[in-house]
Design a protein around this motif. Structure first.
Motif, PDB file in Angstrom:
ATOM      1  N   ASN A 100       0.813  -1.208   0.000  1.00  0.00           N
ATOM      2  CA  ASN A 100       0.000   0.000   0.000  1.00  0.00           C
ATOM      3  C   ASN A 100       0.853   1.267   0.000  1.00  0.00           C
ATOM      4  OD1 ASN A 100      -2.213   1.871   0.625  1.00  0.00           O
ATOM      5  ND2 ASN A 100      -1.488   1.760   2.745  1.00  0.00           N
ATOM      6  N   ALA A 101       1.913   1.268   0.809  1.00  0.00           N
ATOM      7  CA  ALA A 101       2.759   2.465   0.886  1.00  0.00           C
ATOM      8  C   ALA A 101       3.343   2.782  -0.489  1.00  0.00           C
ATOM      9  CB  ALA A 101       3.867   2.263   1.923  1.00  0.00           C
ATOM     10  N   LEU A 102       3.757   1.749  -1.191  1.00  0.00           N
ATOM     11  CA  LEU A 102       4.333   1.948  -2.527  1.00  0.00           C
ATOM     12  C   LEU A 102       3.283   2.487  -3.503  1.00  0.00           C
ATOM     13  CD1 LEU A 102       6.715   1.596  -4.479  1.00  0.00           C
ATOM     14  CD2 LEU A 102       5.898  -0.727  -4.908  1.00  0.00           C
ATOM     15  N   GLY A 103       2.105   1.875  -3.502  1.00  0.00           N
ATOM     16  CA  GLY A 103       1.036   2.347  -4.385  1.00  0.00           C
ATOM     17  C   GLY A 103       0.727   3.808  -4.132  1.00  0.00           C
ATOM     18  N   GLN A 104       0.644   4.174  -2.852  1.00  0.00           N
ATOM     19  CA  GLN A 104       0.259   5.554  -2.523  1.00  0.00           C
ATOM     20  C   GLN A 104       1.355   6.567  -2.804  1.00  0.00           C
ATOM     21  OE1 GLN A 104      -2.248   6.822   0.622  1.00  0.00           O
ATOM     22  NE2 GLN A 104      -2.771   4.729   1.206  1.00  0.00           N
ATOM     23  N   ILE A 105       2.621   6.171  -2.690  1.00  0.00           N
ATOM     24  CA  ILE A 105       3.656   7.176  -2.984  1.00  0.00           C
ATOM     25  C   ILE A 105       3.710   7.454  -4.482  1.00  0.00           C
ATOM     26  CG2 ILE A 105       5.762   5.785  -3.284  1.00  0.00           C
ATOM     27  CD1 ILE A 105       6.613   8.272  -1.054  1.00  0.00           C
ATOM     28  N   LEU A 106       3.384   6.443  -5.283  1.00  0.00           N
ATOM     29  CA  LEU A 106       3.306   6.689  -6.725  1.00  0.00           C
ATOM     30  C   LEU A 106       2.153   7.656  -7.030  1.00  0.00           C
ATOM     31  CD1 LEU A 106       4.012   3.130  -8.209  1.00  0.00           C
ATOM     32  CD2 LEU A 106       5.583   5.065  -8.027  1.00  0.00           C
ATOM     33  N   LEU A 107       1.087   7.561  -6.254  1.00  0.00           N
ATOM     34  CA  LEU A 107      -0.026   8.512  -6.409  1.00  0.00           C
ATOM     35  C   LEU A 107       0.392   9.921  -5.995  1.00  0.00           C
ATOM     36  CD1 LEU A 107      -3.318   6.930  -5.067  1.00  0.00           C
ATOM     37  CD2 LEU A 107      -2.835   7.743  -7.376  1.00  0.00           C
ATOM     38  N   ALA A 108       1.132  10.008  -4.877  1.00  0.00           N
ATOM     39  CA  ALA A 108       1.590  11.318  -4.391  1.00  0.00           C
ATOM     40  C   ALA A 108       2.450  11.991  -5.444  1.00  0.00           C
ATOM     41  CB  ALA A 108       2.365  11.155  -3.084  1.00  0.00           C
ATOM     42  N   LYS A 109       3.254  11.181  -6.124  1.00  0.00           N
ATOM     43  CA  LYS A 109       4.099  11.698  -7.199  1.00  0.00           C
ATOM     44  C   LYS A 109       3.223  12.314  -8.292  1.00  0.00           C
ATOM     45  CE  LYS A 109       6.599   8.944  -9.852  1.00  0.00           C
ATOM     46  NZ  LYS A 109       7.567   8.009 -10.446  1.00  0.00           N
TER      47      LYS A 109
END
Ligand SMILES: *Cc1c(COP(=O)(O)O)cnc(C)c1O
Length: 407
Positions: A100-109
């Motif tokens: 989840n953390a990885l998915g969301q940081i790509l979204l933040a980008k």
């Protein structure tokens, strides 16, 4: 087994409802941020480039797919159903949280927000978030209750070594709920520059849906792996339930398979007495907490009750709204394991299989220990081994060895 036809792909609805549960109870000041996030997520979900970047990182950085391991000796010892472990404990940083953390940081980008905040209980979500923030060069602040900082000192040090700032929270019970409040307060203040990576299938829409989607890969892999191995679907899925992210990740791809029973295991703490546990489906009620309408532990006036669990990651007063829904329609079942049952299963898995599990995970194992002997030898169980126990060594050594270890 439920006779209601369910269509998991249609849930939640556009406003985040799972039946009567879920939704988005948020302050006015965050409305725009939630709308932006929902739109960005919808785009990303359908963007092959986003999905390809996520898949590549899940493989080479995070370590997917994780094995489905047949726990042969534990199965023999319990003398019933065959037990398979979905090895999320082998992922980078030691638990499922990184999916989840990885998915969301790509979204933040995509959102163009350079600053990341998160809450953490046991510290696993904080470590996963600090890890992906380092990997992508984001500023990172983690909120953590001071009680949790003490019992999970190792993870506090990990987050700091990864370059994150850990802010101790001294309000209330000084655990996860208060950490979420502080993170929300920060978000309201800094919403233009900041994305909040929420750590479980909780909170206001779109978080429960988004977090679930990022963890669905657990069940997708497990389904393929068990079909390869046994040439049929499992009889039972078991996972521990804090907010419910590892459980919904495993369960979701099996929801339409009528013959597959699913049991979520909550924290029974010292037993089901007020303030001594965190088993929301044992005596909880419907209410709203931190953005979502769900099953939670509150008194007659609606005040949130104190919770207790030996595992910081399960020590929270509300459960994810999607679990509340499947519970209501009878598709999933919930039970609990006490602190003692979890510690007992922790010792078993360590000494019989050579795998030291997280204390959270040990709750799921505590139930497996009870249920496996009641099943037949041709039946199978998949239990989600949500994390490894490195972070829990000091606590487990105190309880099981009577030794005080300082990190
Ligand atoms: C955080 C955590 C949990 C509980 O969170 P869920 O969202 O319910 O999965 C369970 N196991 C481990 C190892 C964790 O780190």
């Amino acid at each position: 087994m439920s006779t209601i036809t369910i269509n998991p792909a249609a849930l939640p609805d556009a406003r985040g409802h799972f039946g009567t549960f879920g939704g988005a109870f948020i302050p006015e000041t965050l409305m725009t941020a939630f709308q932006e996030l929902t739109a960005a997520y919808e785009q990303a979900k359908n963007d092959p480039e986003f999905q390809a970047e996520l898949a590549a990182l899940l493989k080479d950085y995070v370590g997917r797919p994780t094995p489905l391991y047949f726990a042969e000796r534990w199965t023999e010892r319990l003398g019933g159903a065959k037990i398979y472990l979905k090895r999320e404990d082998l992922l980078h940083t030691g638990a499922h949280k990184i999916n989840n953390a990885l998915g969301q940081i790509l979204l933040a980008k995509r959102l163009g927000k350079p600053r990341i905040i998160a809450e953490t209980g046991a510290g696993q979500h904080g470590v996963a978030t600090a890890t992906v923030a380092a990997r992508f060069g984001f500023e990172c602040v983690i909120y953590m209750g001071e009680v949790d900082m003490q019992r999970q000192a190792l993870n506090v040090a990990r987050m700091r070594l990864l370059g994150a700032e850990v802010r101790g929270v001294t309000a209330g019970q000084r655990t996860l709920k208060e950490a979420v409040n502080e993170a929300l307060r920060d978000w309201v203040t800094n919403v233009r520059t900041t994305h909040y990576i929420l750590g479980s299938a909780l909170g206001a829409h779109p978080f429960p849906m988004m977090v679930r989607d990022f963890h669905r890969i657990i069940g997708v892999e497990a389904r393929r792996q068990i079909l390869e191995r046994e040439e049929r679907l499992p009889d039972l899925l078991v996972a521990c339930v804090g907010g419910g992210s590892n459980a919904i990740g495993l369960f979701h791809p099996f929801l339409e398979d009528e013959g597959v029973r699913m049991v979520g295991v909550e924290a029974g703490g010292h037993g089901i007495k007020r303030g001594e546990h965190a088993a929301r489906f044992q005596g909880g009620k419907l209410g709203v907490l931190q953005g979502t309408k769900t099953w939670l532990l509150a008194d007659a006036d609606g005040q949130i009750e104190l919770t207790h669990s030996v595992s910081a990651g399960l020590d929270y007063a509300a459960v994810g709204p999607e679990h509340a829904y499947y519970h209501e329609i009878g598709r999933t079942e919930y039970t609990y394991a006490t602190d003692d049952e979890a510690l007992d299963a922790f010792r078993d898995l360590s000494q019989i299989e050579g795998i030291i599990p997280a204390l959270e995970t040990a709750h799921a194992l505590g139930y497996v220990k009870k249920v496996a002997p009641t099943m037949t030898k041709d039946q199978t169980i998949i239990v989600n081994l949500s994390g490894r126990g490195d972070k829990d060594v000091a606590q487990a050594a105190r309880f099981l060895l009577g030794e005080e270890i300082k990190f």
